[in-house]
Design a protein around this motif. Structure first.
Motif, short mmCIF file in Angstrom:
data_model
loop_
_atom_site.label_atom_id
_atom_site.label_comp_id
_atom_site.label_asym_id
_atom_site.label_seq_id
_atom_site.Cartn_x
_atom_site.Cartn_y
_atom_site.Cartn_z
N TYR A 1 29.70 -56.21 -28.64
CA TYR A 1 30.13 -54.81 -28.49
C TYR A 1 31.59 -54.63 -28.89
O TYR A 1 31.93 -53.70 -29.61
CB TYR A 1 29.90 -54.40 -27.03
N TRP A 2 32.48 -55.50 -28.43
CA TRP A 2 33.90 -55.35 -28.72
C TRP A 2 34.16 -55.50 -30.21
O TRP A 2 35.02 -54.81 -30.76
CB TRP A 2 34.73 -56.37 -27.92
N LEU A 3 33.43 -56.40 -30.89
CA LEU A 3 33.65 -56.61 -32.32
C LEU A 3 33.19 -55.40 -33.13
O LEU A 3 33.84 -55.01 -34.11
CB LEU A 3 32.95 -57.88 -32.80
N VAL A 4 32.12 -54.77 -32.70
CA VAL A 4 31.66 -53.53 -33.37
C VAL A 4 32.75 -52.47 -33.24
O VAL A 4 33.07 -51.76 -34.20
CB VAL A 4 30.32 -53.05 -32.79
N GLY A 5 33.34 -52.35 -32.04
CA GLY A 5 34.43 -51.39 -31.84
C GLY A 5 35.61 -51.69 -32.74
O GLY A 5 36.20 -50.78 -33.34
N VAL A 6 35.99 -52.95 -32.87
CA VAL A 6 37.11 -53.33 -33.73
C VAL A 6 36.79 -53.02 -35.19
O VAL A 6 37.64 -52.50 -35.93
CB VAL A 6 37.47 -54.82 -33.55
N LEU A 7 35.57 -53.32 -35.62
CA LEU A 7 35.17 -53.02 -36.99
C LEU A 7 35.20 -51.52 -37.27
O LEU A 7 35.61 -51.10 -38.36
CB LEU A 7 33.79 -53.59 -37.29
N LEU A 8 34.79 -50.73 -36.30
CA LEU A 8 34.86 -49.28 -36.48
C LEU A 8 36.30 -48.79 -36.57
O LEU A 8 36.61 -47.89 -37.36
CB LEU A 8 34.10 -48.57 -35.36
N MET A 9 37.20 -49.39 -35.78
CA MET A 9 38.62 -49.02 -35.87
C MET A 9 39.19 -49.38 -37.24
O MET A 9 39.93 -48.59 -37.83
CB MET A 9 39.43 -49.72 -34.78
N VAL A 10 38.82 -50.55 -37.74
CA VAL A 10 39.30 -50.97 -39.06
C VAL A 10 38.74 -50.04 -40.14
O VAL A 10 39.46 -49.66 -41.07
CB VAL A 10 38.92 -52.44 -39.33
N ALA A 11 37.48 -49.65 -40.01
CA ALA A 11 36.89 -48.72 -40.98
C ALA A 11 37.59 -47.37 -40.95
O ALA A 11 37.87 -46.77 -42.00
CB ALA A 11 35.40 -48.55 -40.71
N LEU A 12 37.91 -46.89 -39.75
CA LEU A 12 38.63 -45.61 -39.63
C LEU A 12 40.02 -45.73 -40.25
O LEU A 12 40.45 -44.83 -40.98
CB LEU A 12 38.74 -45.21 -38.15
N PHE A 13 40.69 -46.84 -40.00
CA PHE A 13 42.01 -47.06 -40.60
C PHE A 13 41.90 -47.06 -42.13
O PHE A 13 42.70 -46.44 -42.82
CB PHE A 13 42.61 -48.37 -40.10
N GLY A 14 40.87 -47.72 -42.65
CA GLY A 14 40.65 -47.75 -44.10
C GLY A 14 40.39 -46.35 -44.65
O GLY A 14 40.92 -45.99 -45.71
N ALA A 15 39.61 -45.56 -43.94
CA ALA A 15 39.33 -44.19 -44.39
C ALA A 15 40.62 -43.37 -44.45
O ALA A 15 40.84 -42.60 -45.39
CB ALA A 15 38.32 -43.53 -43.47
N PHE A 16 41.50 -43.57 -43.47
CA PHE A 16 42.77 -42.84 -43.46
C PHE A 16 43.64 -43.24 -44.64
O PHE A 16 44.36 -42.40 -45.19
CB PHE A 16 43.49 -43.03 -42.13
N GLN A 17 43.57 -44.49 -45.04
CA GLN A 17 44.36 -44.92 -46.21
C GLN A 17 43.80 -44.30 -47.48
O GLN A 17 44.55 -43.87 -48.36
CB GLN A 17 44.39 -46.46 -46.31
N VAL A 18 42.48 -44.23 -47.56
CA VAL A 18 41.85 -43.58 -48.73
C VAL A 18 42.25 -42.11 -48.79
O VAL A 18 42.62 -41.60 -49.85
CB VAL A 18 40.32 -43.74 -48.69
#
Length: 178
Positions: free
Chosen positions: A21-38
């Motif tokens: 569960y925690w790793l899915v949350g971290v991956l979603l945070m990283v994906a959100l951060f990536g979207a913000f950079q895009v």
């Protein structure tokens, strides 16, 4: 006696794609951060052309001007704040890019925003869903009533907000003497 069960899955147990569960949350945070950079780099690369794009036209020049004034006034701090405002979350980053907000500060602000906003939604939304599923398992009728009440509340708030906006638009800006 009724005992409240935890509404969030165990953090180390497989949750989604056999990931904890925690790793899915971290991956979603990283994906959100990536979207913000895009968003930022699209805004920076396209600049003024964004305002004539389909998205820019749909949002409207006056709304974009309001967002620009927020970015010009607050800079990277506005990027952090946009996480907490639904409409700004997806428009402010590309406006920040178009206005050429300092990228290092943008990265810091978007990283802090992802690190604070995403876990609240990840754990809160998951708790809400799991709690509703627990309720549905115990009492399907109560769960259905809760879902109908939630949809009715959202519909009522939406209608109320639209009526207020229409009333404000219909009201003249300059008071007329009688």
């Amino acid at each position: 006696m009724w005992h409240a069960m935890m509404a969030v899955p165990a953090p180390t147990q497989p949750f989604w794609l056999n990931l904890p569960y925690w790793l899915v949350g971290v991956l979603l945070m990283v994906a959100l951060f990536g979207a913000f950079q895009v968003y930022y780099w699209v805004g920076r690369k396209l600049g003024e052309k964004l305002y004539e794009s389909r998205v820019g036209v749909k949002i409207g020049r006056d709304r974009i001007a309001k967002i620009e004034s927020v970015v010009e006034r607050w800079g990277a701090l506005a990027v952090y704040g946009c996480f907490w405002v639904p409409m700004l979350r997806h428009t402010l980053p590309w406006v920040a890019g178009a206005l050429r907000v300092s990228y290092p500060w943008y990265v810091v602000a978007s990283a802090l925003g992802c690190a604070t906003w995403a876990p609240i939604w990840w754990f809160g939304l998951t708790a809400l869903v799991w709690g509703w599923l627990e309720l549905a398992a115990r009492s399907p009728i109560t769960a259905a009533v809760a879902a109908v009440l939630a949809v009715a509340a959202v519909a009522w708030l939406t209608v109320r907000r639209r009526r207020r906006r229409r009333a404000a638009e219909a009201q003249p800006l300059i008071p007329q003497d009688s």
